[in-house]
Design a protein around this motif. Structure first.
Motif, PDB file in Angstrom:
ATOM      1  N   GLN A   4     -12.078   3.756 -12.826  1.00  0.00           N
ATOM      2  CA  GLN A   4     -11.018   4.719 -13.123  1.00  0.00           C
ATOM      3  C   GLN A   4      -9.891   4.597 -12.102  1.00  0.00           C
ATOM      4  OE1 GLN A   4     -12.962   8.523 -13.132  1.00  0.00           O
ATOM      5  NE2 GLN A   4     -13.675   8.316 -15.244  1.00  0.00           N
ATOM      6  N   GLU A   5     -10.287   4.413 -10.828  1.00  0.00           N
ATOM      7  CA  GLU A   5      -9.274   4.279  -9.778  1.00  0.00           C
ATOM      8  C   GLU A   5      -8.435   3.043  -9.988  1.00  0.00           C
ATOM      9  OE1 GLU A   5      -8.903   3.797  -4.935  1.00  0.00           O
ATOM     10  OE2 GLU A   5     -10.822   4.338  -5.842  1.00  0.00           O
ATOM     11  N   ASN A   6      -9.066   1.934 -10.343  1.00  0.00           N
ATOM     12  CA  ASN A   6      -8.332   0.695 -10.574  1.00  0.00           C
ATOM     13  C   ASN A   6      -7.400   0.829 -11.761  1.00  0.00           C
ATOM     14  OD1 ASN A   6      -9.637  -0.522  -8.448  1.00  0.00           O
ATOM     15  ND2 ASN A   6     -11.230  -1.453  -9.712  1.00  0.00           N
ATOM     16  N   LEU A  82      -3.656   2.244   1.755  1.00  0.00           N
ATOM     17  CA  LEU A  82      -5.096   2.229   1.493  1.00  0.00           C
ATOM     18  C   LEU A  82      -5.430   1.478   0.212  1.00  0.00           C
ATOM     19  CD1 LEU A  82      -6.155   5.852   2.499  1.00  0.00           C
ATOM     20  CD2 LEU A  82      -6.917   3.722   3.553  1.00  0.00           C
ATOM     21  N   GLY A  83      -4.447   1.331  -0.665  1.00  0.00           N
ATOM     22  CA  GLY A  83      -4.709   0.623  -1.922  1.00  0.00           C
ATOM     23  C   GLY A  83      -4.858  -0.870  -1.746  1.00  0.00           C
ATOM     24  N   SER A  84      -4.323  -1.422  -0.669  1.00  0.00           N
ATOM     25  CA  SER A  84      -4.352  -2.869  -0.487  1.00  0.00           C
ATOM     26  C   SER A  84      -5.297  -3.320   0.614  1.00  0.00           C
ATOM     27  CB  SER A  84      -2.939  -3.375  -0.163  1.00  0.00           C
ATOM     28  OG  SER A  84      -2.444  -2.738   1.015  1.00  0.00           O
ATOM     29  N   ARG A  85      -6.023  -2.381   1.233  1.00  0.00           N
ATOM     30  CA  ARG A  85      -6.957  -2.741   2.305  1.00  0.00           C
ATOM     31  C   ARG A  85      -8.026  -1.667   2.429  1.00  0.00           C
ATOM     32  NH1 ARG A  85      -2.069  -1.462   4.609  1.00  0.00           N
ATOM     33  NH2 ARG A  85      -1.551  -3.652   4.936  1.00  0.00           N
ATOM     34  N   LEU A 167      -8.559  11.987   2.734  1.00  0.00           N
ATOM     35  CA  LEU A 167      -7.642  11.267   1.857  1.00  0.00           C
ATOM     36  C   LEU A 167      -8.367  10.215   1.023  1.00  0.00           C
ATOM     37  CD1 LEU A 167      -4.589  10.952   4.264  1.00  0.00           C
ATOM     38  CD2 LEU A 167      -5.053  12.695   2.536  1.00  0.00           C
ATOM     39  N   LEU A 168      -9.410   9.607   1.573  1.00  0.00           N
ATOM     40  CA  LEU A 168     -10.234   8.682   0.781  1.00  0.00           C
ATOM     41  C   LEU A 168     -10.941   9.429  -0.338  1.00  0.00           C
ATOM     42  CD1 LEU A 168     -11.792   6.383   3.539  1.00  0.00           C
ATOM     43  CD2 LEU A 168     -10.148   5.708   1.766  1.00  0.00           C
ATOM     44  N   PHE A 169     -11.420  10.622  -0.024  1.00  0.00           N
ATOM     45  CA  PHE A 169     -12.074  11.449  -1.051  1.00  0.00           C
ATOM     46  C   PHE A 169     -11.093  11.782  -2.175  1.00  0.00           C
ATOM     47  CE2 PHE A 169     -12.877  15.676  -2.791  1.00  0.00           C
ATOM     48  CZ  PHE A 169     -14.182  15.553  -3.250  1.00  0.00           C
ATOM     49  N   ILE A 170      -9.882  12.195  -1.798  1.00  0.00           N
ATOM     50  CA  ILE A 170      -8.868  12.534  -2.807  1.00  0.00           C
ATOM     51  C   ILE A 170      -8.522  11.310  -3.648  1.00  0.00           C
ATOM     52  CG2 ILE A 170      -6.455  13.225  -3.110  1.00  0.00           C
ATOM     53  CD1 ILE A 170      -6.782  14.992  -0.619  1.00  0.00           C
ATOM     54  N   ARG A 171      -8.387  10.178  -3.006  1.00  0.00           N
ATOM     55  CA  ARG A 171      -7.985   8.958  -3.717  1.00  0.00           C
ATOM     56  C   ARG A 171      -9.038   8.520  -4.732  1.00  0.00           C
ATOM     57  NH1 ARG A 171      -6.409   3.643  -4.113  1.00  0.00           N
ATOM     58  NH2 ARG A 171      -4.214   3.268  -3.661  1.00  0.00           N
ATOM     59  N   ARG A 172     -10.299   8.805  -4.441  1.00  0.00           N
ATOM     60  CA  ARG A 172     -11.378   8.348  -5.311  1.00  0.00           C
ATOM     61  C   ARG A 172     -11.688   9.308  -6.457  1.00  0.00           C
ATOM     62  NH1 ARG A 172     -14.906   6.821   0.003  1.00  0.00           N
ATOM     63  NH2 ARG A 172     -14.014   4.749   0.387  1.00  0.00           N
TER      64      ARG A 172
END
Length: 398
Positions: A4-6, A82-85, A167-172
């Motif tokens: 879903q994230e991708n 964070l999207g590229s690393r 922020l990782l939690f939110i992004r996922r």
């Protein structure tokens, strides 16, 4: 969830040029703002012999949202970084791009500001004698150890580290942020909820004055970290930006009205604010500043989704400009303190000269050599590019 994230990331633009434009504009305003600090009645490192309230009027407007805009852009930048690393590579990048320039700034860029301030206070020592006092590590203003205008780097470096798990939690969790898009999809919640949140911070932490000393700056941290996370969250869903686009005219109308009220009743007459009116005044400023930010992002999303050669150049140059500019201003302003020139002439001279010195330093030195690129927070030049520059220099000599 990863799929879903991708899928969601695929719907996002590879580069948000509107954010790049806003970053350049915000840092350009910073130069004029700090030049203005030499001439107004607000506390600053050195002051002109003639100071005026007139320069404060435009500065009051930009001071509401200038740094808030930068913290939101920094949060947005963290989303794309964070999207590229992965997290480890991201933290390594933060160390190289923020911490190293910060340390360089503390020991090389900032000290001339403190030295010249000490001279205005009556000290007569040489720069070498002064510089030794930095290594007493006594914090400014009692001592000579300080990050001065580079406090922004300290704060975003800290927020990047302590905020990373959140922020990782939110992004996922795209479903969570999608629900936030729906909740903030009307102007009532879009404006009211953040304003009340920031007002709550003012009520609970307002007794902590803004110091930028990191440790006792709790009110500033509350607002800055909130804005940093907000900028990150906005980039998780295109729906947020469509909402800002939809209501940009509403937000524009609101802040135009409230800015007029602030000028008419508070800023132009320099009104004394006491008692319960302090809360009302802070509410006006908070509402006004938030609507300014919303409209800025909304209009930029509509009209600044493009790039050109200027933006590509300025987007890299802006970081060295930021690191250099205040020291350049102080060094240029110090000899002018007691000259008979009108303050407006000094202001124009300092603004133009600061820009030109930063430009020449960046263009002919910082951007050309990897060691300078690193300490000013830029990516290393590829060897082929460096080689071409060296060959060009050799050909000019011959």
């Amino acid at each position: 969830m990863k799929n879903q994230e991708n899928l969601h990331s695929a719907n996002l633009p590879a580069r948000r040029y509107d954010l790049d434009w806003l970053r350049v504009i915000a840092f350009a305003i910073l130069i004029f703002f700090h030049v203005g600090m030499f001439f107004n009645f607000w506390e600053w490192h050195i002051k002109n012999d003639v100071i005026t309230h007139a320069i404060e009027l435009p500065m009051r407007f930009t001071s509401q949202w200038r740094m808030a805009l930068l913290f939101m852009i920094s949060g947005a930048g963290m989303y794309f970084a964070l999207g590229s690393r992965g997290p480890k590579a991201f933290l390594n990048e933060r160390f190289v791009r923020i911490f190293i320039p910060l340390v360089f700034g503390i020991f090389v860029i900032v000290p001339p500001q403190i030295f010249l301030e000490r001279l205005t206070q009556g000290e007569t020592y040489s720069y070498g004698e002064f510089y030794k006092t930095i290594f007493d590590f006594t914090p400014y203003p009692a001592g000579s150890f300080s990050w001065h205008h580079l406090w922004y780097l300290v704060y975003i470096f800290l927020y990047s580290i302590i905020g990373l798990p959140l922020l990782l939690f939110i992004r996922r969790h795209n479903q969570l942020t999608a629900s936030w898009v729906r909740f903030f999809g009307n102007p009532f919640t879009l404006i009211l909820v953040p304003v009340l949140w920031h007002m709550l911070g003012n009520v609970l932490l307002g007794h902590f004055p803004t110091t930028h000393n990191l440790i006792r700056d709790w009110n500033e941290h509350f607002h800055d970290f909130t804005l940093f996370v907000t900028g990150f969250v906005l980039c998780t869903q295109t729906g947020f930006w469509e909402t800002l686009k939809k209501y940009r005219k509403v937000n524009l109308g609101i802040w135009l009205i409230f800015t007029a009220i602030l000028y008419a009743f508070y800023w132009i007459p320099r009104a004394e604010i006491e008692g319960g009116e302090i809360i009302f005044y802070n509410l006006l400023k908070t509402l006004n500043a938030w609507c300014i930010l919303l409209s800025i992002f909304g209009y930029a999303y509509v009209y600044l989704q493009f790039s050109n050669r200027f933006l590509k150049y300025a987007n890299e140059a802006v970081y060295p400009f930021y690191i250099l500019h205040q020291t350049v201003i102080v060094c240029l302003a110090y000899p002018l303190i007691n000259t008979a020139l009108p303050w407006i002439v000094k202001f124009i001279y300092l603004s133009v000269a600061t820009f030109l010195i930063c430009l020449v330093t960046y263009h002919f030195l910082i951007r050309q050599f990897n060691i300078l690129r690193i300490v000013f927070g830029l990516k290393r030049k590829k060897e082929s590019t460096v080689k071409r520059f060296e060959e060009a220099v050799i050909s000019l000599r011959s």
